[in-house]
Design a protein around this motif. Structure first.
Motif, PDB file in Angstrom:
ATOM      1  N   ILE A   1     -32.629  -7.119  25.581  1.00  0.00           N
ATOM      2  CA  ILE A   1     -32.179  -8.201  26.475  1.00  0.00           C
ATOM      3  C   ILE A   1     -31.631  -9.372  25.653  1.00  0.00           C
ATOM      4  O   ILE A   1     -30.624  -9.988  26.016  1.00  0.00           O
ATOM      5  CB  ILE A   1     -33.337  -8.640  27.407  1.00  0.00           C
ATOM      6  CG1 ILE A   1     -33.635  -7.494  28.398  1.00  0.00           C
ATOM      7  CG2 ILE A   1     -32.983  -9.914  28.164  1.00  0.00           C
ATOM      8  CD1 ILE A   1     -34.799  -7.757  29.332  1.00  0.00           C
TER       9      ILE A   1
ATOM     10  N   TYR B   1     -29.373 -14.207  14.912  1.00  0.00           N
ATOM     11  CA  TYR B   1     -28.996 -13.600  13.639  1.00  0.00           C
ATOM     12  C   TYR B   1     -28.974 -14.709  12.580  1.00  0.00           C
ATOM     13  O   TYR B   1     -29.036 -15.894  12.902  1.00  0.00           O
ATOM     14  CB  TYR B   1     -27.621 -12.936  13.755  1.00  0.00           C
ATOM     15  CG  TYR B   1     -27.587 -11.819  14.771  1.00  0.00           C
ATOM     16  CD1 TYR B   1     -27.789 -10.497  14.393  1.00  0.00           C
ATOM     17  CD2 TYR B   1     -27.385 -12.084  16.121  1.00  0.00           C
ATOM     18  CE1 TYR B   1     -27.774  -9.466  15.322  1.00  0.00           C
ATOM     19  CE2 TYR B   1     -27.375 -11.065  17.059  1.00  0.00           C
ATOM     20  CZ  TYR B   1     -27.566  -9.755  16.660  1.00  0.00           C
ATOM     21  OH  TYR B   1     -27.564  -8.743  17.579  1.00  0.00           O
TER      22      TYR B   1
ATOM     23  N   HIS C   1     -30.109  -9.103  22.838  1.00  0.00           N
ATOM     24  CA  HIS C   1     -28.783  -8.700  22.352  1.00  0.00           C
ATOM     25  C   HIS C   1     -27.711  -8.884  23.427  1.00  0.00           C
ATOM     26  O   HIS C   1     -26.631  -9.385  23.149  1.00  0.00           O
ATOM     27  CB  HIS C   1     -28.791  -7.225  21.929  1.00  0.00           C
ATOM     28  CG  HIS C   1     -29.508  -6.951  20.631  1.00  0.00           C
ATOM     29  ND1 HIS C   1     -30.138  -7.928  19.894  1.00  0.00           N
ATOM     30  CD2 HIS C   1     -29.678  -5.796  19.937  1.00  0.00           C
ATOM     31  CE1 HIS C   1     -30.663  -7.390  18.802  1.00  0.00           C
ATOM     32  NE2 HIS C   1     -30.401  -6.088  18.810  1.00  0.00           N
ATOM     33  N   VAL C   2     -27.987  -8.451  24.649  1.00  0.00           N
ATOM     34  CA  VAL C   2     -26.921  -8.440  25.670  1.00  0.00           C
ATOM     35  C   VAL C   2     -26.716  -9.817  26.305  1.00  0.00           C
ATOM     36  O   VAL C   2     -25.698 -10.041  26.968  1.00  0.00           O
ATOM     37  CB  VAL C   2     -27.175  -7.385  26.775  1.00  0.00           C
ATOM     38  CG1 VAL C   2     -27.237  -5.990  26.163  1.00  0.00           C
ATOM     39  CG2 VAL C   2     -28.429  -7.689  27.586  1.00  0.00           C
ATOM     40  N   THR C   3     -27.667 -10.731  26.086  1.00  0.00           N
ATOM     41  CA  THR C   3     -27.487 -12.077  26.634  1.00  0.00           C
ATOM     42  C   THR C   3     -27.135 -13.093  25.544  1.00  0.00           C
ATOM     43  O   THR C   3     -26.999 -14.287  25.812  1.00  0.00           O
ATOM     44  CB  THR C   3     -28.765 -12.561  27.364  1.00  0.00           C
ATOM     45  OG1 THR C   3     -29.865 -12.507  26.455  1.00  0.00           O
ATOM     46  CG2 THR C   3     -29.057 -11.704  28.581  1.00  0.00           C
ATOM     47  N   GLY C   4     -27.004 -12.620  24.319  1.00  0.00           N
ATOM     48  CA  GLY C   4     -26.622 -13.529  23.236  1.00  0.00           C
ATOM     49  C   GLY C   4     -27.750 -14.423  22.768  1.00  0.00           C
ATOM     50  O   GLY C   4     -27.509 -15.417  22.086  1.00  0.00           O
ATOM     51  N   GLN C   5     -28.983 -14.076  23.107  1.00  0.00           N
ATOM     52  CA  GLN C   5     -30.124 -14.927  22.724  1.00  0.00           C
ATOM     53  C   GLN C   5     -30.764 -14.490  21.408  1.00  0.00           C
ATOM     54  O   GLN C   5     -31.560 -15.231  20.838  1.00  0.00           O
ATOM     55  CB  GLN C   5     -31.184 -14.915  23.836  1.00  0.00           C
ATOM     56  CG  GLN C   5     -30.677 -15.423  25.177  1.00  0.00           C
ATOM     57  CD  GLN C   5     -30.111 -16.839  25.094  1.00  0.00           C
ATOM     58  OE1 GLN C   5     -30.786 -17.740  24.631  1.00  0.00           O
ATOM     59  NE2 GLN C   5     -28.869 -17.003  25.513  1.00  0.00           N
ATOM     60  N   THR C   6     -30.438 -13.289  20.929  1.00  0.00           N
ATOM     61  CA  THR C   6     -30.971 -12.847  19.630  1.00  0.00           C
ATOM     62  C   THR C   6     -30.446 -13.768  18.535  1.00  0.00           C
ATOM     63  O   THR C   6     -29.253 -14.041  18.489  1.00  0.00           O
ATOM     64  CB  THR C   6     -30.519 -11.406  19.344  1.00  0.00           C
ATOM     65  OG1 THR C   6     -31.004 -10.562  20.379  1.00  0.00           O
ATOM     66  CG2 THR C   6     -31.034 -10.922  17.996  1.00  0.00           C
TER      67      THR C   6
ATOM     68  N   ARG D   1     -35.276  -0.892  24.688  1.00  0.00           N
ATOM     69  CA  ARG D   1     -35.374  -1.607  23.413  1.00  0.00           C
ATOM     70  C   ARG D   1     -36.062  -2.950  23.613  1.00  0.00           C
ATOM     71  O   ARG D   1     -35.731  -3.694  24.522  1.00  0.00           O
ATOM     72  CB  ARG D   1     -33.977  -1.876  22.860  1.00  0.00           C
ATOM     73  CG  ARG D   1     -33.255  -0.661  22.365  1.00  0.00           C
ATOM     74  CD  ARG D   1     -31.916  -1.118  21.805  1.00  0.00           C
ATOM     75  NE  ARG D   1     -32.147  -2.006  20.687  1.00  0.00           N
ATOM     76  CZ  ARG D   1     -31.922  -1.667  19.416  1.00  0.00           C
ATOM     77  NH1 ARG D   1     -31.470  -0.483  19.134  1.00  0.00           N
ATOM     78  NH2 ARG D   1     -32.156  -2.521  18.445  1.00  0.00           N
TER      79      ARG D   1
END
Lengths: 158, 450
Positions: free
Chosen positions: B19, B28, B21-26, B15
């Motif tokens: 990365i 929202y 998403h899983v590191t909290g950098q996305t 995806r």
């Protein structure tokens, strides 16, 4: 109400922050300290997306008063890995497609970390039990359990 | 063509946003904060149906920290115009209610304040004078002559070309049902379903010095939202700088253009950035749902398994307003006969209005509900006439070249091949005559014709 100052160790760094007495730890992390990995899904302890570690224990930060964090050790998702240096759990969630919309992922990963720090060799049922308080709505439970099992296997082989 | 020639098909691709998403950098929408940002809270109807006689916002406006209150008067074009461009009219849902309330939780006015807590507290100070009327909550009652008309056009259904239901007529059902060896009936119903995304609805709007609005939205349909917001605000869409793309779970629940217009108006009125994020309670009880549906099937079936006649009456609960339901019922009507060749079909599909929270889009809405009923009914037929579950479907499956009841010739059928592949995958050995069937075998379903 007058502001109070709380001091805690946040992701390894001593941090002091002025808060309103009734603010939740989640609000303080997200809105005062601008650490946005910790998510807000329900604000009532129902979804687990705000899970952080307090002294290594998984805690729902929406239900914990920030004032009670004074003197404690807090770990958020930002504290365990970065895009350049992912924690094995983060790498496994990425490899296994265990994050679809990604909103539950921070809480899932922190709950999983709390488990593996205590019990490095959980079976699948024990993993599921440890994540029972974390909801995912994008049909991700199987891949989430797969990802965590991958990390368990890696640790056994290491 | 081999899979290799298709390039990426058959390969696992990481995806692009994984990365983050899983590191909290996305980022929202709720992760967007601006200096000086105000917070919005909605005052909602405490009852399911009533006439508004008064909305007294004076105490709320005087509450320390409240900057403004947005009411219907502030909305340039006070209609949700969601599907007006595809003929779903007349507009029936106000952005903010001012004459009547039609469901528990309907938006009435918005408090805009320095903090979220102040906005929430001040929302409780708005005095509503609403005359309560008995709500219409049951679909059968709603379409009966005894029910009060809750819609201004005088009844409780969407009107399709002058009819209170969408009709589908193909062949001669009444004649065919007389000739059937078996008449098999079935009732099927689904409750409304809440999407329950982990991320609740959220919108942040920042007024820019050049007069544009920067709109951060977790809508699933950014351009659709831009168009509808522009119509409601009565501004050219170029004034809206829409930023979206990251949705923390949607499933159809975030296409209704519910948060953006009001947040924009609050930002325009105050000249400051505004955030409106829904509580979990609002998400569960006030947002739209998948519609509740009740379907009744009457099928004429021959001893050899051929379905020669099918009649369906379906009621779909749109709740208080259109949203996407009239369009959903249209799809529902087309799919109620199922992917089977049935020469005589009669469908009456109703889009019914009640005083419950509006239903709208959700994952295949209209179609999924029909599929559930159709496949339950196929099982019922198989068991009633003592035929195998695979055979009943393969006999009746549509073939290429056959006419569907919606007057579309089947061109790309793969149902038979899919069923055969499914049998193989689970290790079920189909009998030779079923294995030999194909979508191009016109006579395969016992001489059914289009």
């Amino acid at each position: 109400m007058e502001s109070i100052t709380v001091t805690f160790k946040l992701n390894g760094k001593t941090t002091a922050v002025a808060i309103e007495p009734l603010e939740s730890l989640r609000t303080v992390l997200r809105e005062h300290l601008h650490l946005h990995a910790t998510k807000a899904g329900c604000g009532q302890g129902g979804c687990g997306s705000c899970t952080v570690l307090v002294n290594g224990e998984p805690v729902l930060s929406c239900l914990m008063l920030a004032a009670l964090a004074d003197g404690q050790e807090i770990t958020t998702l930002e504290g365990i890995g970065t895009p350049q240096h992912m924690h094995p759990l983060q790498a496994a969630f990425f490899d296994r497609f265990a994050a679809q919309c990604g909103y539950c992922s921070p809480g899932m990963i922190m709950a999983a970390k709390a488990l593996l720090d205590k019990n490095p060799h959980p079976n699948r049922a024990e993993i599921a039990e440890a994540l029972a308080g974390n909801l995912c709505r994008c049909t991700g439970y199987v891949t989430i359990l797969d990802a965590i099992e991958d990390v368990v296997t890696q640790m056994q082989e290491a | 063509m081999g899979v290799k020639q298709l390039g990426i098909v058959g390969q696992s691709v990481k995806r692009r946003d994984g990365i983050g998403h899983v590191t909290g950098q996305t980022q929202y929408v709720d992760d967007v904060f601006y200096t000086g940002m105000l917070w919005l809270k909605m005052v909602r109807s405490p009852i399911s149906r009533g006439i508004i006689h008064g909305i007294d916002t004076s105490k709320a406006e005087a509450f320390p920290g409240v900057v403004t209150v947005v009411t219907a008067k502030d909305v340039p074009n006070n209609w949700y115009t969601i599907l007006c461009l595809i003929g779903v009219e007349p507009n029936d849902e106000p952005v903010l209610a001012h004459e009547e309330v039609m469901y528990f939780g309907e938006p009435i006015c918005a408090i805009v304040a320095e903090t979220e807590a102040i906005a929430a507290e001040a929302a409780g100070l708005v005095k509503l004078d609403i005359e309560e009327l008995p709500p219409v909550l049951d679909m059968e009652f709603a379409i009966s002559p005894d029910a009060p008309a809750i819609k201004k056009w005088g009844n409780n259904t969407f009107m399709y070309d002058g009819y209170n239901h969408r009709k589908l007529r193909f062949g001669d059902f009444e004649k065919a049902i007389q000739q059937a060896d078996h008449v098999i009936e079935g009732d099927y119903s689904l409750s409304p379903i809440e999407h329950a995304p982990i991320e609740t609805h959220c919108c942040v709007v920042k007024p820019e010095p050049d007069g544009r609005l920067t709109v951060h939205s977790n809508t699933q349909a950014l351009y659709f939202t831009m168009d509808n917001t522009a119509i409601i605000l009565q501004v050219p869409s170029q004034r809206l700088h829409m930023i979206g793309g990251t949705v923390g779970g949607g499933f159809g629940g975030k296409v209704d253009v519910i948060t953006e217009p009001i947040t924009c108006i609050a930002a325009m009125k105050t000249g400051r950035p505004v955030k409106w994020r829904w509580t979990r309670e609002e998400e569960m009880r006030k947002s739209s749902t998948r519609a509740g549906v009740k379907m009744h099937y009457t099928d004429g079936v021959m001893k050899d398994g051929r379905i020669i006649a099918r009649k369906v009456r379906s009621l779909e609960d749109s709740g208080a307003y259109h949203r996407h339901s009239p369009y959903g019922v249209q799809k529902h009507m087309a799919n109620l006969p199922g992917p089977y060749t049935i020469p005589n079909v009669w469908v009456d599909a109703y889009c019914v209005y009640t005083n419950r929270q509006p239903s709208s889009a959700m994952r295949g809405f209209g179609v999924t509900e029909a599929t559930f009923a159709v496949e339950c009914q196929m099982e019922r037929i198989a068991r009633t006439i003592g035929m195998d579950s695979w055979e009943i479907r393969l006999i009746n499956a549509y073939r290429n070249g056959q006419m569907r009841p919606v007057r579309k010739v089947v061109e790309d059928a793969t149902l038979i091949e899919t069923i055969q592949a499914a049998a193989e995958l689970i290790g079920y050995e189909l009998p030779a005559h079923l294995k030999a069937m194909s979508s191009d075998d016109y006579a395969g379903n016992g001489g059914h014709h289009g």
